[in-house]
Design a protein around this motif. Structure first.
Motif, PDB file in Angstrom:
ATOM      1  N   ARG A 264      -4.466  52.507 102.927  1.00 22.10           N
ATOM      2  CA  ARG A 264      -5.813  52.167 103.384  1.00 22.10           C
ATOM      3  C   ARG A 264      -6.315  53.175 104.412  1.00 22.10           C
TER       4      ARG A 264
ATOM      5  N   THR B  85       0.543  48.098 103.348  1.00 22.98           N
ATOM      6  CA  THR B  85      -0.644  48.713 102.751  1.00 22.98           C
ATOM      7  C   THR B  85      -1.402  49.590 103.735  1.00 22.98           C
TER       8      THR B  85
ATOM      9  N   ASP C  51      -7.272  56.350 102.510  1.00 22.36           N
ATOM     10  CA  ASP C  51      -8.527  56.162 101.779  1.00 22.36           C
ATOM     11  C   ASP C  51      -9.729  56.173 102.716  1.00 22.36           C
ATOM     12  N   LYS C  52      -9.606  55.491 103.853  1.00 22.67           N
ATOM     13  CA  LYS C  52     -10.722  55.477 104.806  1.00 22.67           C
ATOM     14  C   LYS C  52     -10.962  56.866 105.386  1.00 22.67           C
TER      15      LYS C  52
END
Length: 94
Positions: free
Chosen positions: A55, A51, A58-59
């Protein structure tokens, strides 16, 4: 009669004498097979690795507006200050 009180404790041979109270609540499992995974076989890091790209993306996209604005403001200030300094140097040349 020195060991009269410790004789019942010493009667148990499957555990150490100082651990009898600890192990007295343990119920033996005769014939039952219990299995568990070793911590080395559980692959604790693999879900994180799978993942991580999503992640991280997205961050990055969540905070890009703030970091991008700060970067543009900093570079713009530096370029503008250099241009103003060069213009001032040229105005006092002769």
């Amino acid at each position: 009669m020195v060991f009269a009180r410790s004789r019942p404790v010493m009667a148990r041979s499957d555990v150490s004498s100082h651990m009898v109270k600890w192990w007295k609540g343990h119920k033996a499992t005769d014939g039952m097979i219990t299995r568990s995974l070793s911590p080395y076989e559980q692959q604790a890091v693999m879900p994180w690795v799978k993942t991580f790209p999503k992640r991280a993306y997205d961050k990055f996209m969540d905070s890009f507006v703030y970091w991008g604005a700060c970067g543009v403001l900093t570079v713009g200030t530096a370029v503008g200050a250099d241009a103003a300094d060069a213009a001032q140097d040229r105005s006092h040349r002769y």
